[in-house]
Design an enzyme around this catalytic site. Structure first.
Site, mmCIF file in Angstrom:
data_model
loop_
_atom_site.group_PDB
_atom_site.id
_atom_site.type_symbol
_atom_site.label_atom_id
_atom_site.label_comp_id
_atom_site.label_asym_id
_atom_site.label_seq_id
_atom_site.Cartn_x
_atom_site.Cartn_y
_atom_site.Cartn_z
ATOM 1 N N THR A 117 39.331 40.873 -50.992
ATOM 2 C CA THR A 117 39.231 40.009 -52.158
ATOM 3 C C THR A 117 39.284 38.547 -51.757
ATOM 4 O OG1 THR A 117 40.344 39.330 -54.210
ATOM 5 C CG2 THR A 117 41.739 40.214 -52.466
ATOM 6 N N TYR A 141 49.013 40.707 -54.932
ATOM 7 C CA TYR A 141 47.697 41.354 -54.809
ATOM 8 C C TYR A 141 46.939 40.757 -53.629
ATOM 9 C CZ TYR A 141 42.792 42.355 -55.642
ATOM 10 O OH TYR A 141 41.478 42.716 -55.480
#
Length: 327
Positions: A117, A141
């Site tokens: 990501t 995350y």
């Protein structure tokens, strides 16, 4: 056909990757615990249910199918939840990935494609990110994904594991043929939330912040069509199978779309008004976050040709109206 183990293959991106792998001549073997995925989405190869933290189960699956590569999508991915429950993200995303990587190396499966990501970069507002942008994640995350990238690097040095890592922001759209699509419960992504509002399945959409330093006052984000994204993953697999070394690629359009642009495009595509109200900014939202893909273009030959906003919304709308999975 060679088997490719696809973790999270019952989820949104993973199911589309399985379709792309099948079209490219591979047999995708989905490994998923169905916590957020849907067994109805497993249509292009065999299904194995299990947890990434269950090493014995992973060893069974590697022995049974003898995959030549792993494509790893399975992860928790909600930033708000990651802020509130960091331990959950470190345990699931990092422990699970480490167990998977150890099992793959033990089985001699040394080609690994990882769905990472751009959240690993943290807050670099109003610039086009590339692979050399400093990685300073702001939450569990992004930090958990960066940790897995580092694990892959270390296992490459120790065991010869080769990896292709893809970093990207927002994914949108759906399979144009309607076999699979986006289906989250609850739904949090802008485009499906907006389409639910258009369709009367929720009261409306809140625009979080209208005073940003952008042409229309709303923040800008990068979106990539899910089929473009999974095409890149198949190209990444070919990169490894051609004997090339580990590599990181950003995937993006390089320009992004504002919230107002997304809303306007939805109105044109659906020919319906999008019910929305203006609200205050959310804490932590940056003005503009976009990613370039020059390296992916030059080295993989990847171009996000479907990633126009009308195309992404049209494909998502078709799935919204006609596709579904059993609850």
């Amino acid at each position: 056909m060679a088997h490719v183990l696809v973790t999270g293959g019952a989820g949104y991106i993973g199911s589309h990757a399985c379709k792309a792998l099948r079209a490219a001549g591979h047999t995708p073997v989905t490994f998923d615990n169905l916590s957020t995925g849907w067994q109805d989405a497993v249509k292009f190869g065999p299904f194995e249910q299990g947890s990434l933290t269950d090493r014995a189960r992973l060893d069974e699956v590697f022995a049974k199918w003898q995959p030549t590569a792993v494509m790893h999508f399975a992860a928790l991915s909600q930033v708000g939840e990651a802020m509130a429950k960091p331990g959950l993200y470190w345990r699931n995303n990092v422990d699970g990935s480490l167990t998977l990587i150890e099992a793959a190396c033990a089985a001699g499966c040394l080609d690994f494609v990882f769905s990472s990501t751009c959240a690993t970069y943290g807050e670099h507002d109003n610039v086009v990110l590339d692979e050399n942008t400093p990685q300073e994640p702001l939450n569990a995350y992004g930090a958990s994904k960066l940790a897995v990238e580092n694990i892959l690097r270390d296992f490459g040095a120790a065991y010869g594991l080769k990896s292709v890592v893809f970093r990207y922001f927002n994914v949108a759209g759906a399979d144009p043929e309607g076999e699979v699509g986006e289906h989250h419960r609850p739904e949090t992504h802008l485009i499906p939330v907006m389409l639910e509002a258009v369709d009367g399945k929720r009261p409306g959409l809140t625009v979080h912040g209208t005073d940003y330093d952008t042409p229309d006052g709303t923040c800008i984000r990068d979106y990539v069509h899910v089929m473009d994204l999974v095409d890149a993953h198949v190209l990444g697999l070919k990169w490894l199978q051609d004997g090339k070394g580990s590599r990181v690629f950003n995937l993006g359009t390089g320009r992004g779309f504002s919230v107002r642009e997304v809303i306007d495009a939805a109105g044109h595509v659906t020919n319906m008004a999008v019910p929305c109200t203006d609200g205050p900014r959310r804490a932590g939202d940056a003005t503009k976050l976009v990613s370039g893909s020059t390296r992916a273009d030059e080295e993989l030959g990847w171009t996000p040709h479907r990633s126009t906003m009308p195309q992404m919304i049209a494909d998502a709308w078709r799935w919204h109206k006609n596709g579904h999975y059993a609850a």
